[in-house]
Each structure stands twice: as C-alpha cells, then as structure tokens.
Motif scaffolding. Structure first.
Motif, PDB file in Angstrom:
ATOM      1  N   SER A   1       0.825  -1.212   0.000  1.00 47.28           N
ATOM      2  CA  SER A   1       0.000   0.000   0.000  1.00 47.28           C
ATOM      3  C   SER A   1       0.860   1.264   0.000  1.00 47.28           C
ATOM      4  O   SER A   1       0.597   2.213  -0.752  1.00 47.28           O
ATOM      5  CB  SER A   1      -0.920  -0.009   1.217  1.00 47.28           C
TER       6      SER A   1
ATOM      7  N   LYS B   1      -3.270   2.252  -4.540  1.00 47.11           N
ATOM      8  CA  LYS B   1      -4.017   1.924  -5.760  1.00 47.11           C
ATOM      9  C   LYS B   1      -3.096   1.265  -6.780  1.00 47.11           C
ATOM     10  O   LYS B   1      -1.866   1.372  -6.681  1.00 47.11           O
ATOM     11  CB  LYS B   1      -4.650   3.178  -6.358  1.00 47.11           C
TER      12      LYS B   1
ATOM     13  N   THR C   1      -7.122  -0.343   1.076  1.00 45.16           N
ATOM     14  CA  THR C   1      -6.645   0.169  -0.206  1.00 45.16           C
ATOM     15  C   THR C   1      -7.660  -0.077  -1.320  1.00 45.16           C
ATOM     16  O   THR C   1      -8.659  -0.789  -1.135  1.00 45.16           O
ATOM     17  CB  THR C   1      -5.317  -0.500  -0.621  1.00 45.16           C
ATOM     18  N   ALA C   2      -7.362   0.489  -2.488  1.00 51.32           N
ATOM     19  CA  ALA C   2      -8.128   0.226  -3.704  1.00 51.32           C
ATOM     20  C   ALA C   2      -7.295  -0.615  -4.668  1.00 51.32           C
ATOM     21  O   ALA C   2      -7.557  -0.653  -5.874  1.00 51.32           O
ATOM     22  CB  ALA C   2      -8.539   1.537  -4.360  1.00 51.32           C
ATOM     23  N   ILE C   3      -6.288  -1.300  -4.149  1.00 54.73           N
ATOM     24  CA  ILE C   3      -5.408  -2.118  -4.976  1.00 54.73           C
ATOM     25  C   ILE C   3      -6.147  -3.361  -5.469  1.00 54.73           C
ATOM     26  O   ILE C   3      -6.825  -4.041  -4.702  1.00 54.73           O
ATOM     27  CB  ILE C   3      -4.145  -2.510  -4.183  1.00 54.73           C
ATOM     28  N   GLN C   4      -5.989  -3.659  -6.752  1.00 55.76           N
ATOM     29  CA  GLN C   4      -6.642  -4.811  -7.370  1.00 55.76           C
ATOM     30  C   GLN C   4      -5.666  -5.976  -7.497  1.00 55.76           C
ATOM     31  O   GLN C   4      -4.576  -5.819  -8.046  1.00 55.76           O
ATOM     32  CB  GLN C   4      -7.166  -4.427  -8.756  1.00 55.76           C
TER      33      GLN C   4
END
Length: 343
Positions: free
Chosen positions: A184, A190, A220-223
């Motif tokens: 992160s 992201k 987080t918005a991590i994919q």
C-alpha cells in the motif's frame, strides 16, 4: 555430497529447458544458469537431501570433551535459505559441545520428512527441531518422538496439535498484513498486483495470503489480478510467473510469498529487465543480492538470522529438563536496499 551435486545439476537442466521454451532467447538461459550456479546450488557440507549430514564440534573439542548432546534438524526441503540457518545453528552447537544431524528432502516431500523423523527416533537423538511440511500429518511422528523421551521444537511452521514443546518463528498472518502495508505504501493505495504463493494447503501460505488480502481489501483500492500457487515446484513457480506477466502486462507490482517464487522472480527480472516493483518473503543470499542490484524492491524478513541460535538454545534447555517458552515470536520486518546499507 554427490547426491547434492546431482540434484543441483538436474535442477539446472530442468530450469534451463523451461526458460528456453518460454523465453526463446539464448542469453536468458545464460543469465539463469549463472545465477542458479552461484546461489541456488552452492556446495555445502551441512544441509543435504534425503541422506543426512553430521556436524560435529571441532577435533580439539571432540578429543577432550565428547559431544554432550546430539540434536537433529529437519527442513522442508534442501535450499540455500536453510543452509544459512544451519550455519548459524552450527556456531551455537559447537560452543556447547553439540553434534548436529541435519536432514532435508531434495524437494518438498511429506513422506521423506516422516521417514527422517523415524530415523532420528531410532538414533535416539537428544532433541529434534523440525519445520513440518504438513503440521497435522506430522503429529504422530512428533508425538512418537516425545513419548520416546526426545524433546521436539517446531520452527517456521507450527504443529500446535502435537506434543511439541515450543514453536520458534513469526506470526504468518501478521507477516502477510505487513506485506499488505508495504504494498500500500509503495503503490499509494491503488494499482494492480500479481501474487505467486507456495503450496496452497500449507498454513504458512494460507495465513500469509489471508493477512495480505485482508489488509489490502480493508485499507486500499489495490486490485489483485491473479494469485498463483507453485505447489512446491521451482519449475511451476517460474512458468506461473511468466504466464501471469504475459496475461497481465499492465500490472504494477509482483508479490511472491515463498522462497521458491522469490527465486523465480529474480530470474525473470534479470532475464526480462522488468522495471516493476517486486516484493518477496524470506531473506536468503540471492534475495539479498537482488535487493542490492534492484531486482527486488522490498523483502519481508522473518528474522531468520536468529532461528539457528534459538533452535539450539531451546533444545539445550529441553534436554536439560528446563522449561522452555511455548512460543518464541521472531517477528517480521521490511528490508530494503537502504536498510541493508545502514546495517
């Protein structure tokens, strides 16, 4: 030693064939061969395949004072990661007149680990330290040793349902959460990541992956584009990583959660000249070199440098009938090129 040499040559040949088929460039084969030769197949007098090695105190100690104890150490597989631990355990053992018998399957093999436990029980060693491949499947063998009067400690992986006296190692869920935090911070919350893990059935990999995914999903918005499992195979780790990179060319960061995947990622980074972030678990010689050279961005260390000392210290206390702690948390911490230089 001949078995180790044959094993290393065999692994080189298999890995080179895999690279030539998938990468199709001869210079990549040379990169892989040179790296594997210098790191993955180092000659060792200590950690072996299915045959055991015995490490004794120095000749002067032996003549004046025969070994006070004989301890066994059993690893999940023969790997440079464990050779470092053996070298550290050796120093503590020698200063305490302890003889070491060190065993490791050439590849991840539950059956071989069980046979190694049985052999040590028959040899009537004074203590055993084991990193169990399958904690539940090893319960009968661990309990048999304890019932025979041989104290057993687990390290790296715990077997809490057994009668082992102690577990030495980190909390793997927390280690995974720390990896999520590092990812992160690096990606500013992201982006897209690829993940390669070890054996899907082992508690270590389950807990690491859960800890990381839980942190990423909450904070987080991590994919996460894909999660792969090498199932204890270096060849599969390499082919998985190649395929994932080809299938997801726009990924930002690669995360490897075990030592086999980490080694494979170093080969690919060096071969392909990738300029993405690469994060891994476990500080070993090739990972340290990759940190310095820029093939790896960050490593989650489990403070492996203390495992050797802790294993011998706890087995000594147990062999003397002293009480030892049920859990020795060695913790997790992030290591980068800068932190190595500070040390």
């Amino acid at each position: 030693m001949a078995n180790i040499t044959k094993t290393c040559l065999h692994l080189r040949e298999r890995s080179i064939r895999a690279l030539s088929v998938t990468l199709r460039k001869s210079f990549l084969i040379l990169v892989f061969f040179s790296l594997f030769t210098t790191v993955g197949c180092q000659d060792s007098n200590h950690t072996t395949g299915p045959l055991f090695s015995t490490v004794t105190p120095s000749s002067s100690q032996k003549s004046e004072h025969p070994p006070a104890y004989t301890f066994g150490i059993i690893y999940p597989m023969a790997h440079s990661f464990y050779e470092v631990i053996t070298q550290l355990a050796e120093k503590t053992a020698a200063s305490n007149s302890v003889q070491l018998i060190v065993k490791a399957p050439e590849e991840v093999s539950l059956e071989q680990q069980i046979r190694m436990m049985e052999t040590m029980i028959k040899q009537k060693v004074d203590g055993i330290a084991i990193a169990p491949i399958d904690p539940d499947a090893l319960v009968p063998a661990i309990n048999k040793a304890v019932e025979a009067g041989i104290p057993v400690v687990c390290f790296e992986t715990d077997s809490p349902l057994s009668r082992r006296l102690s577990y030495i190692g980190p909390d793997h869920y927390k280690g995974g959460a720390l990896m999520g935090e590092v990812v992160s911070k690096l990606m500013k919350g992201k982006g897209m990541v690829l993940v390669e893990s070890g054996m899907s059935s082992t508690p270590i990999q389950k807990n690491r992956l859960s800890g990381m995914l839980d942190y990423l999903s909450r904070n987080t918005a991590i994919q996460v584009l894909e999660v792969g499992y090498n199932e204890g195979s270096s060849d599969k780790a390499l082919s998985d990583l190649e395929r994932m990179i080809d299938d997801h060319p726009h990924f930002d960061t690669l995360i490897t959660l075990d030592i086999l995947s980490s080694s494979a990622s170093i080969l690919l980074w060096k071969a392909k000249g990738l300029k993405r972030n690469a994060l891994s678990f476990g500080m070993m010689p090739n990972v340290k070199e990759a940190l310095i050279n820029g093939q790896i961005t960050s490593v989650i260390s489990q403070n492996e440098q203390v495992w050797g000392d802790d294993i011998i210290a706890q087995l000594l206390r147990a062999a003397r009938g002293e009480t030892i702690p049920v859990y020795m948390d060695t913790g997790n911490k992030e290591m980068t090129k800068d932190s190595l230089e500070v040390r």
